[in-house]
Write an enzyme that holds these catalytic residues in place. Sequence first.
Site, short mmCIF file in Angstrom:
data_model
loop_
_atom_site.label_atom_id
_atom_site.label_comp_id
_atom_site.label_asym_id
_atom_site.label_seq_id
_atom_site.Cartn_x
_atom_site.Cartn_y
_atom_site.Cartn_z
N LYS A 36 23.23 -14.50 14.57
CA LYS A 36 21.82 -14.23 14.92
C LYS A 36 21.57 -14.57 16.39
O LYS A 36 22.39 -15.24 17.03
CB LYS A 36 20.90 -15.03 14.00
CG LYS A 36 21.06 -16.53 14.11
CD LYS A 36 20.52 -17.24 12.87
CE LYS A 36 20.59 -18.73 13.10
NZ LYS A 36 20.46 -19.49 11.84
N ARG A 131 11.56 -25.24 4.46
CA ARG A 131 11.33 -24.15 5.40
C ARG A 131 11.40 -22.87 4.58
O ARG A 131 10.40 -22.37 4.11
CB ARG A 131 12.36 -24.21 6.55
CG ARG A 131 12.02 -23.29 7.70
CD ARG A 131 13.05 -23.39 8.82
NE ARG A 131 14.39 -23.05 8.36
CZ ARG A 131 15.46 -23.03 9.15
NH1 ARG A 131 15.36 -23.38 10.42
NH2 ARG A 131 16.63 -22.69 8.67
N TYR A 256 9.78 -27.84 44.39
CA TYR A 256 8.38 -27.83 43.93
C TYR A 256 7.94 -29.22 43.51
O TYR A 256 8.69 -29.96 42.87
CB TYR A 256 8.24 -26.89 42.73
CG TYR A 256 8.25 -25.43 43.11
CD1 TYR A 256 7.31 -24.91 43.99
CD2 TYR A 256 9.19 -24.57 42.57
CE1 TYR A 256 7.31 -23.56 44.33
CE2 TYR A 256 9.20 -23.23 42.90
CZ TYR A 256 8.26 -22.73 43.79
OH TYR A 256 8.27 -21.41 44.11
N MET A 304 12.67 -20.60 39.34
CA MET A 304 12.98 -19.41 38.55
C MET A 304 14.38 -18.87 38.86
O MET A 304 15.13 -18.49 37.95
CB MET A 304 11.94 -18.31 38.81
CG MET A 304 12.13 -17.09 37.93
SD MET A 304 10.95 -15.78 38.28
CE MET A 304 9.45 -16.46 37.61
C1 LIG Z 1 21.60 -20.29 11.59
C2 LIG Z 1 22.05 -20.50 10.22
C3 LIG Z 1 23.32 -21.03 9.95
C4 LIG Z 1 24.26 -21.51 11.03
O1 LIG Z 1 23.86 -22.78 11.46
P1 LIG Z 1 24.77 -23.58 12.53
O2 LIG Z 1 24.10 -24.90 12.60
O3 LIG Z 1 24.65 -22.83 13.82
O4 LIG Z 1 26.13 -23.59 12.00
C5 LIG Z 1 23.72 -21.12 8.63
N1 LIG Z 1 22.91 -20.72 7.62
C6 LIG Z 1 21.68 -20.23 7.84
C7 LIG Z 1 20.84 -19.81 6.70
C8 LIG Z 1 21.20 -20.11 9.14
O5 LIG Z 1 19.98 -19.62 9.35
#
Ligand SMILES: *Cc1c(COP(=O)(O)O)cnc(C)c1O
Length: 357
Positions: A36, A131, A256, A304
């Site tokens: 992702k 969650r 800055y 930036m």
């Molecule tokens: C992002 C995610 C992972 C991977 O987590 P890491 O800590 O990066 O290994 C595994 N399972 C789910 C459901 C996730 O959303």
Amino acid sequence: MSIRTATVHIDLNALVDNYGIIKSMAPYSKVLAVLKANGYGHGLVRIAKALPQADAFGVARIEEALELRTAGVIKPIVLLEGVFDDADIAILAANNLQTIVHTNEQLNAILSADIDRPLKVWLKIDTGMHRLGIAPSQFNEFYSALSKSDNVHDDLVLMSHFSCADDLNNQTTSQQFAIFEQLTQQLSNPRSIANSAGICGWQQSHCDWIRPGLMLYGVSPLIGKSSQNIGLKPVMTLQSSVIAIQQVKKGETVGYGAAWQCQENTFIGVIAIGYGDGYPRHASNGTPVLLNGRRVPLAGRVSMDMITVDLGADCQDKIGDIATLWGAELPVEEVATYATTIPYELLCNITRRVKYI
Ligand SMILES: *Cc1c(COP(=O)(O)O)cnc(C)c1O
């Protein structure tokens, strides 16, 4: 004159080595490689194509899954947050995508969909993270509805997610796992709960499918343990060049807000990278930057397009010299600490203008 600006080097050999480390830690589990957020900033398609060994890929958005399909990736792909729209169910079916189910809305969308082949579904149980996931009290209802539906493949995977597995002293992980075991142990369905921290730190949690993200990219998922210690190799190296060198005198300030004041006469190096490239704006004075074989400290606020570093009074550095912001010799975990954030955020914040090699 030719000066290189912000560049990310992706070491696909390191990625493959990290995959091997993960397999050796969990030899009996299948691997859902988590890609992702553009493969944690490493490039979605690039990472997918470099991991032909993986059993499946995980993404957060249907667009990411379709991008992989368009690029010719035929491996199973799982939507880790499920579908957001009833119309997505037909897209899943047409593209051979799998989905997590964690709400009544998603359950009903699947049960009532008009599809001609069953979907592969992962049922997510909330074991304490609060969650995503159905409550343990809803498990029987969801399990039986999914198991009975012709729209759902028999191979229903049961899953959950850890909230505190990065901390080996935290009792929450064992409590979450106990809840997961209690609900699923008697069933023959494949099961999955371990993210990177679960894989590294909680061997009993490996089950049938592990879900590594961060580890694949060579970053330690455990508090107090370095990537080197685990045998992981950073896949991303972020570099840019010195574009100016300023002589500053004791008492003068840099950048800055005049947020850094010179304690002794020194030289300040200006490096062509800033928060517009994804370098963290909150990196504090003293954040290390690698330049010509040594660590030099960030001096002044991140702009930036530029940062300023204290090169010291006797420096030999020149315009055009290449600085490393993170990578093999300077773990992103360390930079994240100076920026009061986590390596995940730094990796996936790399912006479009950065060149990838
Ligand atoms: C992002 C995610 C992972 C991977 O987590 P890491 O800590 O990066 O290994 C595994 N399972 C789910 C459901 C996730 O959303």
